[in-house]
Write an enzyme that holds these catalytic residues in place. Structure first.
Site, PDB file in Angstrom:
ATOM      1  N   LYS A 116      10.414   3.234  -6.500  1.00 47.57           N
ATOM      2  CA  LYS A 116      11.324   2.093  -6.583  1.00 47.57           C
ATOM      3  C   LYS A 116      12.412   2.346  -7.623  1.00 47.57           C
ATOM      4  O   LYS A 116      13.557   1.934  -7.461  1.00 47.57           O
ATOM      5  CB  LYS A 116      10.540   0.826  -6.920  1.00 47.57           C
ATOM      6  CG  LYS A 116       9.739   0.253  -5.763  1.00 47.57           C
ATOM      7  CD  LYS A 116       9.103  -1.066  -6.181  1.00 47.57           C
ATOM      8  CE  LYS A 116       8.471  -1.776  -4.984  1.00 47.57           C
ATOM      9  NZ  LYS A 116       7.348  -1.044  -4.423  1.00 47.57           N
ATOM     10  N   GLU A 200      12.623  -5.529 -13.849  1.00 43.31           N
ATOM     11  CA  GLU A 200      13.900  -6.033 -13.359  1.00 43.31           C
ATOM     12  C   GLU A 200      13.987  -7.533 -13.587  1.00 43.31           C
ATOM     13  O   GLU A 200      12.966  -8.238 -13.685  1.00 43.31           O
ATOM     14  CB  GLU A 200      14.098  -5.710 -11.880  1.00 43.31           C
ATOM     15  CG  GLU A 200      13.105  -6.324 -10.941  1.00 43.31           C
ATOM     16  CD  GLU A 200      13.337  -5.907  -9.492  1.00 43.31           C
ATOM     17  OE1 GLU A 200      13.026  -6.728  -8.615  1.00 43.31           O
ATOM     18  OE2 GLU A 200      13.785  -4.788  -9.240  1.00 43.31           O
ATOM     19  N   ARG A 292       9.440   2.726   7.537  1.00 49.48           N
ATOM     20  CA  ARG A 292       8.461   2.643   8.637  1.00 49.48           C
ATOM     21  C   ARG A 292       8.788   1.408   9.457  1.00 49.48           C
ATOM     22  O   ARG A 292       9.701   0.647   9.134  1.00 49.48           O
ATOM     23  CB  ARG A 292       7.049   2.517   8.066  1.00 49.48           C
ATOM     24  CG  ARG A 292       6.921   1.363   7.062  1.00 49.48           C
ATOM     25  CD  ARG A 292       5.501   1.087   6.641  1.00 49.48           C
ATOM     26  NE  ARG A 292       5.412   0.205   5.490  1.00 49.48           N
ATOM     27  CZ  ARG A 292       5.549  -1.100   5.513  1.00 49.48           C
ATOM     28  NH1 ARG A 292       5.823  -1.713   6.656  1.00 49.48           N
ATOM     29  NH2 ARG A 292       5.436  -1.827   4.417  1.00 49.48           N
TER      30      ARG A 292
END
Length: 664
Positions: A116, A200, A292
């Site tokens: 990430k 974050e 995916r």
């Protein structure tokens, strides 16, 4: 196009891929664990092979075993589904190295999104909006605390290599940071094998909106519109829909363009989902790309009329994208919910067991059911407890919601507990019907969606009426086969010489015993409940429908009786009751339960917080076990002193095992 396809997955998604492959004339190969020997995907495939034990790491995560089956069966392509190895770059590379097509993006694209932290840096460099935060390599607690203080609170701690809502914590003050960091790192290490985190800024009351993208090997990329997934509980999606009721046309266009830009930034080919967090002011920020097919992809299929699995297969075979961006047309509104074996009233505790009853709505133009189990199958402890996905479509959102309410009313699950009642309350809640729900609403207001402590009186009275009618019908059937079928003594209808006698009924509901007294027979009763009497008149139960005048007002219910279980549904809410003996012995265990902490389900102990002799207060966490991909905290039932702890970290425990005890 391929002749033979191996599906490296199980359950609903494996069955879903098999359906498309069969339509395209492609032979399918399934793999299965020892726990899945009788699973539906095994029965549906043209051929199936066992690859190991029941635990995922012994079977569905064994890329070597899957590749060996692919070589042996001559598979030309492998579809990984979602979960398991679907986002494992090393597996994707190994498939290609074996001369087999991987139905998904390249390992190189996955690696760019596998972290990430790295993904955020890459997207920022490509001009895609990202949330302010910290993605650095230095993971020392002091540095992370300092960075958290710099970013400001509230903030989010996220597992850098995670997904599916695992390894995420919201921190609202500096004093809460250290404990949440440790918990997040532990969960990340257990779930993903790495404990790196990123920080974050936490966007208050955000919406979660994702864009379905597709790229091909010829350098083209397009999007197929958005899905809104803001109805979430603990970061797990509960309801998904398309189009979003929140987006304006301008914001929709901007987010679609940003998603395609993100796909180009990593040379993306095949199906992917770019996830954004969207503030109430319309500001949107990149979260991640899921490399995916998503669980909620049927929502996009229903509004576009496209088969995303077919697109995946064609692109993996080297074909170009079937459509250009301006050729993608969306029509109507689609919504998906997931039926799980879980108990919402017990903290959504996952369940397992045999599906004694599984009734799902009949498929139609407006209703689609994607399931990996049928009645009689077992929901095991080893995998996700999803039973089925229920997808509805109609011309607009209000009508789609009405279709969903009707479809849920047609569902019935007996065996492990399910979330059907929770979903029925969800789709009627103003935050959902009004399209205003944000990602934290369910967690902030969960009590609004849980079953009331006491059952609705009209449903209780209807259930009792059905139980009486069923008992009378059963008595008449038995009497018809007796030596004297006309004898009043052969009928259990409450008749007594000179008057209509009283019958007692007892039911169990939500851990509470409910007792009623019934007077009357043949559909006309007086029911005494909680010191009040209710008149039931003209009750008829035919073809699964009960109609009766309850205290003068005619009401209609769907009603079933299965053995000792009674189920009634008034079109808005359902009630399931278990019949109990009218007379029973006292609880032999007495108050012992308040001294013991038992495992609510099979799992592995990951934390022991107390030792013998420690003083604890009611609600203190004593142990934490990991089961079905989630951590379960076991808390002291009262104030006291720990008498013993019977387990250690790492031990696997069975359901209902006593793990610790307090002094009496």
């Amino acid at each position: 196009m391929f002749d033979t396809l191996l599906i490296a997955n199980r359950g609903e998604i494996a069955c879903r891929v098999i359906r498309t492959a069969r339509r395209l004339g492609i032979r399918t190969i399934a793999v299965f664990s020892e726990a899945d020997a009788d699973a539906q995907h095994v029965r549906l495939a043209d051929e199936a092979h066992c690859i190991g034990g029941p635990r995922p790491q012994d079977s569905y995560l064994r890329g070597d075993a899957i590749l060996e089956v692919a070589r042996r069966t001559g598979a030309q392509a492998i579809h990984p589904g979602y979960g398991f190895l679907s986002e494992n770059a090393d597996f994707a590379d190994a498939v290609l190295a074996a001369g087999i097509a991987f139905v998904g993006p390249s390992g190189a694209s996955m690696r760019k999104m596998g972290s990430k932290a790295g993904a955020k840096d890459l997207m920022a460099a490509a001009g895609v909006p990202v949330v302010p935060g910290y993605t650095g390599e230095d993971q020392s607690p002091d540095v992370l605390q300092r960075e958290a203080d710099r970013i400001g609170y509230p903030l989010m701690i996220k597992a850098a290599h995670g997904g599916g809502g695992k390894g995420m914590r919201i921190v609202r003050s500096a004093g809460e940071f250290a404990a949440n960091l440790q918990s997040c790192q532990r969960e990340a290490a257990n779930a993903f094998g790495r404990d790196r985190v990123l920080l974050e800024r936490y966007i208050e009351h955000p919406r979660h909106i994702e864009i379905q993208v597709f790229g091909d090997a010829h350098g083209r990329a397009i999007h197929l519109g958005e899905r809104e997934c803001s109805a979430q509980r603990r970061y797990q999606k509960v309801l998904e829909e398309s189009p979003s009721p929140f987006l304006t046309p301008a914001l929709r266009a901007a987010m679609g363009a940003a998603a395609v830009q993100a796909a180009h930034a990593i040379d993306y080919a095949n199906a992917g989902t770019v996830e954004f967090i969207v503030g109430q002011d319309g500001g949107f920020y990149f979260m991640e790309i899921n490399t995916r097919l998503q669980v909620e992809h049927p929502v996009t299929e229903e509004v576009t009329g496209l088969d995303l699995v077919e697109w995946q297969l064609r692109i993996a075979a080297g074909e170009p994208l079937p459509l250009a961006q301006d050729e993608v047309v969306q029509r109507g509104h689609a919504i998906e919910v997931r039926l799980y074996a879980e108990d919402p009233d017990a903290g959504f505790l996952p369940g397992s067991g045999t599906l004694r009853t599984l009734r799902l709505p009949a498929p139609s133009r407006h209703v689609r059911v994607d399931a990996g189990v049928v009645e009689g199958d077992t929901v095991t402890i080893f995998y996700d407890p999803m039973i089925a996905k229920l997808i509805v479509w109609d011309e607009d959102r209000p009508r789609a919601l009405a279709r969903l309410r009707e479809a849920l009313a047609d569902c019935e699950i007996d065996g492990p507990k399910s979330n059907i009642g929770f979903l029925e309350r969800l789709v009627r809640h103003p935050a959902v019907t009004g399209g205003s729900i944000d990602t934290g609403y369910l967690d902030r207001h969960l009590d609004e969606f849980l079953a009331p402590a006491q059952a609705q009186a009209s449903l209780l009275l209807a259930a009792a009426t059905v139980a009486l009618l069923a008992a009378e019908a059963d008595a008449r059937e038995r009497a018809s086969g007796s030596d004297d079928p006309t004898s009043p003594w052969a009928s259990a209808d409450g008749w007594r010489l000179g008057h209509v006698g009283a019958r007692r009924l007892a039911f169990a509901h939500a851990g509470r015993r409910i007792e009623l007294v019934a007077h009357g027979h043949h559909g006309d009763y007086r029911l005494d409940l909680d010191d009040a009497s209710h008149a039931i008149a003209g009750a008829r139960w035919r073809d699964g429908v009960l109609s009766a005048r309850i205290d003068g007002a005619m009401q209609r219910f769907a009603a079933r009786v299965d053995g000792d279980t009674v189920l009634v549904h008034d079109g808005n809410a359902r009630l399931r009751l278990a019949s109990e003996p009218v007379y029973r012995r006292g609880d032999a265990e007495g108050g012992a339960a308040e001294h013991r902490l038992r495992a609510p389900m099979p799992g592995r102990v990951v934390l022991v917080q107390a030792a013998a002799g420690d003083a604890v207060q009611g609600g203190d966490v004593v142990l934490v076990i990991e089961a079905m991909k989630m951590e379960l905290a076991l808390k002291a039932p009262r104030d006291g002193v720990v008498a013993e702890v019977r387990v250690a970290v790492g031990e696997f425990v069975e359901a209902d095992a006593i793990l610790a005890a307090l002094e009496p």
